[in-house]
Design a protein around this motif. Structure first.
Motif, PDB file in Angstrom:
ATOM      1  N   VAL A  97       0.881  -1.168   0.000  1.00 55.65           N
ATOM      2  CA  VAL A  97       0.000   0.000   0.000  1.00 55.65           C
ATOM      3  C   VAL A  97       0.914   1.212   0.000  1.00 55.65           C
ATOM      4  CG1 VAL A  97      -1.988  -1.037   1.120  1.00 55.65           C
ATOM      5  CG2 VAL A  97      -0.169  -0.145   2.523  1.00 55.65           C
ATOM      6  N   ALA A  98       0.423   2.316  -0.535  1.00 54.95           N
ATOM      7  CA  ALA A  98       1.246   3.518  -0.673  1.00 54.95           C
ATOM      8  C   ALA A  98       1.900   3.859   0.669  1.00 54.95           C
ATOM      9  CB  ALA A  98       0.372   4.663  -1.146  1.00 54.95           C
ATOM     10  N   GLY A  99       3.201   4.113   0.666  1.00 51.97           N
ATOM     11  CA  GLY A  99       3.888   4.561   1.868  1.00 51.97           C
ATOM     12  C   GLY A  99       4.393   3.438   2.753  1.00 51.97           C
ATOM     13  N   ALA A 100       4.216   2.170   2.362  1.00 54.55           N
ATOM     14  CA  ALA A 100       4.629   1.061   3.240  1.00 54.55           C
ATOM     15  C   ALA A 100       6.152   0.954   3.348  1.00 54.55           C
ATOM     16  CB  ALA A 100       4.050  -0.250   2.734  1.00 54.55           C
ATOM     17  N   ALA A 101       6.853   1.437   2.337  1.00 60.27           N
ATOM     18  CA  ALA A 101       8.322   1.503   2.358  1.00 60.27           C
ATOM     19  C   ALA A 101       8.973   0.192   2.766  1.00 60.27           C
ATOM     20  CB  ALA A 101       8.781   2.637   3.278  1.00 60.27           C
ATOM     21  N   MET A 102       8.701  -0.862   2.006  1.00 61.29           N
ATOM     22  CA  MET A 102       9.338  -2.156   2.257  1.00 61.29           C
ATOM     23  C   MET A 102      10.842  -2.060   2.037  1.00 61.29           C
ATOM     24  SD  MET A 102       7.171  -4.400   3.155  1.00 61.29           S
ATOM     25  CE  MET A 102       8.304  -5.779   3.053  1.00 61.29           C
ATOM     26  N   ARG A 103      11.601  -2.853   2.798  1.00 58.97           N
ATOM     27  CA  ARG A 103      13.047  -2.892   2.564  1.00 58.97           C
ATOM     28  C   ARG A 103      13.297  -3.493   1.172  1.00 58.97           C
ATOM     29  NH1 ARG A 103      15.736  -6.211   6.890  1.00 58.97           N
ATOM     30  NH2 ARG A 103      15.952  -7.907   5.427  1.00 58.97           N
ATOM     31  N   LYS A 104      14.224  -2.882   0.422  1.00 51.87           N
ATOM     32  CA  LYS A 104      14.489  -3.361  -0.939  1.00 51.87           C
ATOM     33  C   LYS A 104      15.746  -4.212  -0.945  1.00 51.87           C
ATOM     34  CE  LYS A 104      11.228  -0.477  -2.237  1.00 51.87           C
ATOM     35  NZ  LYS A 104       9.904  -0.908  -1.892  1.00 51.87           N
ATOM     36  N   ARG A 105      15.657  -5.404  -1.483  1.00 50.55           N
ATOM     37  CA  ARG A 105      16.838  -6.258  -1.587  1.00 50.55           C
ATOM     38  C   ARG A 105      17.603  -5.916  -2.853  1.00 50.55           C
ATOM     39  NH1 ARG A 105      17.348 -10.992   0.849  1.00 50.55           N
ATOM     40  NH2 ARG A 105      17.752 -12.171  -1.040  1.00 50.55           N
ATOM     41  N   ASP A 106      18.929  -5.954  -2.763  1.00 56.90           N
ATOM     42  CA  ASP A 106      19.770  -5.619  -3.918  1.00 56.90           C
ATOM     43  C   ASP A 106      19.743  -6.749  -4.946  1.00 56.90           C
ATOM     44  OD1 ASP A 106      20.499  -3.317  -2.688  1.00 56.90           O
ATOM     45  OD2 ASP A 106      22.307  -4.182  -1.771  1.00 56.90           O
ATOM     46  N   GLY A 107      20.037  -6.373  -6.194  1.00 54.01           N
ATOM     47  CA  GLY A 107      20.293  -7.369  -7.233  1.00 54.01           C
ATOM     48  C   GLY A 107      19.061  -8.029  -7.797  1.00 54.01           C
ATOM     49  N   LEU A 108      17.902  -7.560  -7.448  1.00 56.70           N
ATOM     50  CA  LEU A 108      16.675  -8.167  -7.988  1.00 56.70           C
ATOM     51  C   LEU A 108      16.028  -7.195  -8.976  1.00 56.70           C
ATOM     52  CD1 LEU A 108      15.044  -9.594  -4.723  1.00 56.70           C
ATOM     53  CD2 LEU A 108      16.336 -10.852  -6.465  1.00 56.70           C
ATOM     54  N   PRO A 109      15.356  -7.732 -10.010  1.00 57.02           N
ATOM     55  CA  PRO A 109      14.662  -6.832 -10.939  1.00 57.02           C
ATOM     56  C   PRO A 109      13.432  -6.202 -10.286  1.00 57.02           C
ATOM     57  CG  PRO A 109      14.196  -9.130 -11.472  1.00 57.02           C
ATOM     58  CD  PRO A 109      15.212  -9.149 -10.350  1.00 57.02           C
ATOM     59  N   LEU A 110      13.012  -5.079 -10.829  1.00 59.47           N
ATOM     60  CA  LEU A 110      11.775  -4.460 -10.338  1.00 59.47           C
ATOM     61  C   LEU A 110      10.574  -5.219 -10.888  1.00 59.47           C
ATOM     62  CD1 LEU A 110      12.540  -0.669 -10.903  1.00 59.47           C
ATOM     63  CD2 LEU A 110      12.316  -1.875  -8.700  1.00 59.47           C
ATOM     64  N   LEU A 111       9.521  -5.243 -10.123  1.00 58.06           N
ATOM     65  CA  LEU A 111       8.278  -5.813 -10.636  1.00 58.06           C
ATOM     66  C   LEU A 111       7.678  -4.794 -11.614  1.00 58.06           C
ATOM     67  CD1 LEU A 111       5.643  -7.609  -8.435  1.00 58.06           C
ATOM     68  CD2 LEU A 111       5.008  -6.157 -10.348  1.00 58.06           C
ATOM     69  N   ASP A 112       7.488  -5.225 -12.850  1.00 57.73           N
ATOM     70  CA  ASP A 112       7.077  -4.327 -13.923  1.00 57.73           C
ATOM     71  C   ASP A 112       5.545  -4.185 -13.914  1.00 57.73           C
ATOM     72  OD1 ASP A 112       6.426  -3.146 -16.316  1.00 57.73           O
ATOM     73  OD2 ASP A 112       7.839  -4.353 -17.505  1.00 57.73           O
ATOM     74  N   ARG A 113       5.071  -3.126 -13.299  1.00 57.73           N
ATOM     75  CA  ARG A 113       3.620  -2.975 -13.125  1.00 57.73           C
ATOM     76  C   ARG A 113       2.880  -2.807 -14.448  1.00 57.73           C
ATOM     77  NH1 ARG A 113       2.033   0.902  -8.091  1.00 57.73           N
ATOM     78  NH2 ARG A 113       3.444   0.013  -6.564  1.00 57.73           N
ATOM     79  N   ALA A 114       3.542  -2.161 -15.432  1.00 56.86           N
ATOM     80  CA  ALA A 114       2.885  -1.978 -16.735  1.00 56.86           C
ATOM     81  C   ALA A 114       2.678  -3.342 -17.394  1.00 56.86           C
ATOM     82  CB  ALA A 114       3.724  -1.069 -17.620  1.00 56.86           C
ATOM     83  N   ARG A 115       3.706  -4.175 -17.301  1.00 57.18           N
ATOM     84  CA  ARG A 115       3.609  -5.545 -17.857  1.00 57.18           C
ATOM     85  C   ARG A 115       2.525  -6.333 -17.116  1.00 57.18           C
ATOM     86  NH1 ARG A 115       3.978  -8.954 -21.350  1.00 57.18           N
ATOM     87  NH2 ARG A 115       4.799 -11.037 -21.050  1.00 57.18           N
ATOM     88  N   ALA A 116       2.497  -6.162 -15.796  1.00 54.68           N
ATOM     89  CA  ALA A 116       1.481  -6.862 -14.997  1.00 54.68           C
ATOM     90  C   ALA A 116       0.083  -6.479 -15.484  1.00 54.68           C
ATOM     91  CB  ALA A 116       1.656  -6.519 -13.519  1.00 54.68           C
ATOM     92  N   GLU A 117      -0.125  -5.195 -15.729  1.00 55.43           N
ATOM     93  CA  GLU A 117      -1.447  -4.747 -16.187  1.00 55.43           C
ATOM     94  C   GLU A 117      -1.792  -5.325 -17.557  1.00 55.43           C
ATOM     95  OE1 GLU A 117      -3.966  -3.280 -14.784  1.00 55.43           O
ATOM     96  OE2 GLU A 117      -2.952  -3.066 -12.864  1.00 55.43           O
ATOM     97  N   GLU A 118      -0.781  -5.464 -18.425  1.00 55.88           N
ATOM     98  CA  GLU A 118      -1.037  -6.056 -19.750  1.00 55.88           C
ATOM     99  C   GLU A 118      -1.512  -7.505 -19.617  1.00 55.88           C
ATOM    100  OE1 GLU A 118       2.622  -3.796 -21.920  1.00 55.88           O
ATOM    101  OE2 GLU A 118       2.562  -5.987 -22.036  1.00 55.88           O
ATOM    102  N   LEU A 119      -0.890  -8.212 -18.667  1.00 62.56           N
ATOM    103  CA  LEU A 119      -1.180  -9.638 -18.532  1.00 62.56           C
ATOM    104  C   LEU A 119      -2.399  -9.938 -17.658  1.00 62.56           C
ATOM    105  CD1 LEU A 119       2.477 -10.874 -17.760  1.00 62.56           C
ATOM    106  CD2 LEU A 119       1.218 -11.219 -19.901  1.00 62.56           C
ATOM    107  N   ALA A 120      -2.858  -8.939 -16.901  1.00 58.69           N
ATOM    108  CA  ALA A 120      -3.771  -9.199 -15.780  1.00 58.69           C
ATOM    109  C   ALA A 120      -5.051  -9.933 -16.154  1.00 58.69           C
ATOM    110  CB  ALA A 120      -4.125  -7.878 -15.114  1.00 58.69           C
ATOM    111  N   VAL A 121      -5.384 -10.908 -15.332  1.00 59.23           N
ATOM    112  CA  VAL A 121      -6.693 -11.558 -15.422  1.00 59.23           C
ATOM    113  C   VAL A 121      -7.348 -11.491 -14.040  1.00 59.23           C
ATOM    114  CG1 VAL A 121      -6.123 -13.154 -17.295  1.00 59.23           C
ATOM    115  CG2 VAL A 121      -5.703 -13.855 -14.960  1.00 59.23           C
ATOM    116  N   ALA A 122      -8.657 -11.236 -14.055  1.00 65.09           N
ATOM    117  CA  ALA A 122      -9.398 -11.157 -12.787  1.00 65.09           C
ATOM    118  C   ALA A 122      -9.845 -12.554 -12.394  1.00 65.09           C
ATOM    119  CB  ALA A 122     -10.606 -10.248 -12.958  1.00 65.09           C
ATOM    120  N   ALA A 123      -9.753 -12.850 -11.095  1.00 69.69           N
ATOM    121  CA  ALA A 123     -10.097 -14.190 -10.611  1.00 69.69           C
ATOM    122  C   ALA A 123     -11.327 -14.087  -9.702  1.00 69.69           C
ATOM    123  CB  ALA A 123      -8.912 -14.794  -9.872  1.00 69.69           C
TER     124      ALA A 123
END
Ligand SMILES: O=C(O)CCC(=O)C(=O)O
Length: 252
Positions: free
Chosen positions: A155-181
């Protein structure tokens, strides 16, 4: 706890789970179970209000109604996974009350677990009919094949700790693929701890209550450095220790 009879599931469910990283398990609870769980919600301690509704951590530990139904959920989950043994790592009651305005953003469950391997499954049991209007889950199928991403802020402002060396989760790609369950009350979804998923707000006049249970394989070990988590300060073990003991139900 009562041990339910073995459950056989269709082969295509297991195939579709492997390919997409999520699958609808169909009905897992009877209407009487759903009513009993709904009735138990108000008696749960610390239904923490948050930006996305109310969340109760580990309701099975304080509610007999929730505890009594875990073997049923575990039996369906093990049927999906070829009867593999499983350990219940954690469960949550997540209630998006009518008019709740925030989404739970795209994320992978494993990013928040203080564990050394993404070997597990989350089962999401609908306690109300859930659809896009009241904030059902949306998945980005197949994204679990891409491995772990940087932990997103739920949720906005949660400020999770970020681990190094991992790719970002691509939200635009997620929206392209999204299916509602969409799932009727008593039905369940199962998802891989690495599949990207989110839930939108619930602007409707209907509640959207769900019980989410995360099971892990018994060979998974504690890794407190992997992610911050309340268990690390309470019932967690040191790095490399098994996730076992009375706090963690095992199903064989
Ligand atoms: O219930 C929700 O809205 C989100 C649940 C979720 O992300 C999960 O169970 O992994």
């Amino acid at each position: 706890m009562r041990r339910p009879p073995p459950i056989t599931i269709a082969q295509d469910l297991a195939r579709s789970y492997a390919v997409d990283g999520w699958v609808g398990l169909g009905p897992v609870l009877e209407a009487t179970d759903v009513f009993a769980l709904r009735a138990a919600i108000d008696g749960l301690p610390s239904a923490t209000p948050s930006a996305y509704g109310r969340i109760v951590h580990n309701p099975w530990r304080t509610s007999e109604a929730f505890a009594a139904r875990i073997p049923i959920i575990a039996a369906h989950t093990r049927a999906l996974l070829d009867d593999a043994p499983l350990v219940l790592f954690q469960d949550h009651l997540i209630a998006k009350d009518p008019g709740s305005t925030s989404a739970i953003e795209w994320h992978q469950d494993f990013a928040y677990w203080p564990l050394d391997a993404a070997l597990g499954v989350t089962v999401w049991v609908a306690l109300d009919d859930a659809d896009l209007d009241n904030g059902c889950l949306r998945y980005a199928p197949g994204t679990h094949h891409g491995g772990e991403c940087v932990a997103a802020d739920f949720v906005a402002g949660a400020a999770m700790r970020k681990r190094d060396g991992l790719p970002l989760l691509d939200r635009a790609r997620a929206e392209e693929l999204a299916v509602a369950a969409a799932v009727p009350a008593g039905g369940a979804l199962a998802h891989d701890p690495l599949v990207w998923h989110m839930s939108p707000p619930n602007p409707s006049a209907r509640p959207r209550r769900a019980w989410s249970l995360s099971f892990i394989a018994p060979e998974v070990r504690w890794d407190p450095d992997h992610a911050p988590h309340p268990f690390v300060r309470t019932i967690g073990g040191p790095r490399g220790a098994p996730v076992s003991g009375p706090a963690f139900l095992r199903f064989d």
